[in-house]
Design an enzyme around this catalytic site. Sequence first.
Site, PDB file in Angstrom:
ATOM      1  N   HIS A 155      10.254 -19.980   5.793  1.00  0.00           N
ATOM      2  CA  HIS A 155       8.927 -20.533   6.112  1.00  0.00           C
ATOM      3  C   HIS A 155       8.382 -19.970   7.423  1.00  0.00           C
ATOM      4  O   HIS A 155       7.600 -20.634   8.102  1.00  0.00           O
ATOM      5  CB  HIS A 155       8.965 -22.066   6.195  1.00  0.00           C
ATOM      6  CG  HIS A 155       9.690 -22.712   5.062  1.00  0.00           C
ATOM      7  ND1 HIS A 155       9.066 -23.096   3.899  1.00  0.00           N
ATOM      8  CD2 HIS A 155      11.007 -23.015   4.890  1.00  0.00           C
ATOM      9  CE1 HIS A 155       9.955 -23.629   3.071  1.00  0.00           C
ATOM     10  NE2 HIS A 155      11.142 -23.579   3.642  1.00  0.00           N
ATOM     11  N   SER A 276      -8.209   0.460  20.453  1.00  0.00           N
ATOM     12  CA  SER A 276      -9.468  -0.170  20.076  1.00  0.00           C
ATOM     13  C   SER A 276     -10.593   0.528  20.811  1.00  0.00           C
ATOM     14  O   SER A 276     -10.411   0.988  21.939  1.00  0.00           O
ATOM     15  CB  SER A 276      -9.414  -1.651  20.457  1.00  0.00           C
ATOM     16  OG  SER A 276     -10.726  -2.133  20.704  1.00  0.00           O
ATOM     17  N   LYS A 282      -5.609  -2.664  23.840  1.00  0.00           N
ATOM     18  CA  LYS A 282      -5.046  -2.798  22.497  1.00  0.00           C
ATOM     19  C   LYS A 282      -4.175  -1.620  22.060  1.00  0.00           C
ATOM     20  O   LYS A 282      -4.479  -0.465  22.329  1.00  0.00           O
ATOM     21  CB  LYS A 282      -6.181  -2.950  21.470  1.00  0.00           C
ATOM     22  CG  LYS A 282      -6.909  -4.265  21.500  1.00  0.00           C
ATOM     23  CD  LYS A 282      -6.029  -5.503  21.254  1.00  0.00           C
ATOM     24  CE  LYS A 282      -5.622  -5.653  19.826  1.00  0.00           C
ATOM     25  NZ  LYS A 282      -6.697  -6.117  18.962  1.00  0.00           N
ATOM     26  N   GLU A 289      -0.682  -1.707   8.721  1.00  0.00           N
ATOM     27  CA  GLU A 289      -1.766  -2.473   8.086  1.00  0.00           C
ATOM     28  C   GLU A 289      -2.389  -1.717   6.920  1.00  0.00           C
ATOM     29  O   GLU A 289      -2.719  -2.279   5.868  1.00  0.00           O
ATOM     30  CB  GLU A 289      -2.849  -2.800   9.121  1.00  0.00           C
ATOM     31  CG  GLU A 289      -2.378  -3.816  10.150  1.00  0.00           C
ATOM     32  CD  GLU A 289      -3.363  -3.947  11.301  1.00  0.00           C
ATOM     33  OE1 GLU A 289      -4.579  -3.977  11.064  1.00  0.00           O
ATOM     34  OE2 GLU A 289      -2.903  -3.996  12.453  1.00  0.00           O
TER      35      GLU A 289
END
Length: 458
Positions: A155, A276, A282, A289
């Site tokens: 979980h 970024s 960043k 992704e």
Amino acid sequence: MKLWGGRFSAGTDKSVDDFHSSIRFDSRMYRQDIQGSMAHAEMLGKCGIIPEADAKLICMTLEDILKDIENGQVQFLVDAEDIHMNIEKLLIERIGDTGKRLHTGRSRNDQIALDIRMYLKDEIADVKRMLSELLETILEISENNLDTIMPGYTHLQRAQPITLAHHLMAYFQMFRRDVGRLDDCCRRMDVMPLGSGALAGTTYPLDREFVARKLGFSGITENSLDGVSDRDFAIELASCLSIIMMHLSRFCEELIIWSSAEFSFVEMDDAFSTGSSIMPQKKNPDVAELVRGKTGRVYGSLLTLLTVMKALPLAYNKDMQEDKEAVFDAVDTVKGCLPVFVKMLSTMKIKKENMYRAAQGGFTNATDIADYLVRKGIPFRSAHEIIGKMVLYCINSNKAINQLTMEEFKEFSPKIEADVYTEISLEKCVSGRSLPGGPAAESVRAAIASGRSFLKQI
Ligand code: ARG
């Protein structure tokens, strides 16, 4: 004039030519198409169906055409429809009537069924090669992290301590099954359909086994209708590829989470991260992704194929031309993802101290102290209850279980003794799980050895 133009008194509308031409996406099968035609021509000559000299000339010319295509000297034509007719047209332009004998006892329906099987068999071999590189990388990282303790999760909540090696070897099992699935898919794809004709075979005495051997197939299709109308193999492959992507995507998801400052278990190499355009601080795990995102495309292809085939009456229908872009895109996507994923994984920095620290929190040794009480004679359910209370106490006093004093321990159970501290150390929690399939270094070493021998025989 079309190669099939005899029955027609008017030409095709230009919009129809564009609409139904598949050359844009089936030209990638030019080699398979030529190899198939050469085997067919040789067989026609050998069986006396066409003169042997004609068969030889056809084969030689096809070889020249192959070279010309590979040297970029051939421009395929949209109005020649597909790869099969483009090549046949080139052949006839070069050797006239002799070239016109090639299509004896053959239809484009069995021709495409052949080409796509040959093409996909080669692609499967490529994907397997890439998977074995991934498996090798997983083994190497695991070998170096047999003692890298980290929390295992259920979980997404810290559950019990494991090692990074054990965690990664779970992915090894997934990709190993993927290799098996591809082998299985390839086995059913490995039947040679030429001789099925348009749908009902042919009256020529073709030697189908000869063609199959020549083209490296292990058998021939056993029903001419099925030979031309079966695309199960493309669906099976898209399904294998979807499962590969699902595995990659789960892996990516974990790496993305692990790269966050909140976890900080790993750091992607600069070469596999991006920044970024607005936020200077960043460093994003874009590669992971994008792999996760591309999973959707491959699932889409699977659904396309299933839907294209779902209501087709036997045998060939033009709908089936829609199989190619879907299955090719699925293969291309997986082949695009695997090598970059492997590089990203092998260059990734592992932050062992953070993993260890995370395993120290979250009461990951709670099960082990319950088991400790069981060893001291307390029934497991009662032990579970006692440790539940102990955890609550720890939460309230902001302590880990092994930070409790002996007096505090005794409050919960007089059976707890000084040996508790070593018995519930993270190291002991891991090393104690030395059953086959467990996280202890010796068990993972055995899994790695089994993985190594699997890799040798791929
Ligand atoms: N381009 C076609 C396809 O991909 C080849 C078979 C065409 N056969 C036909 N009868 N139109 O399916």
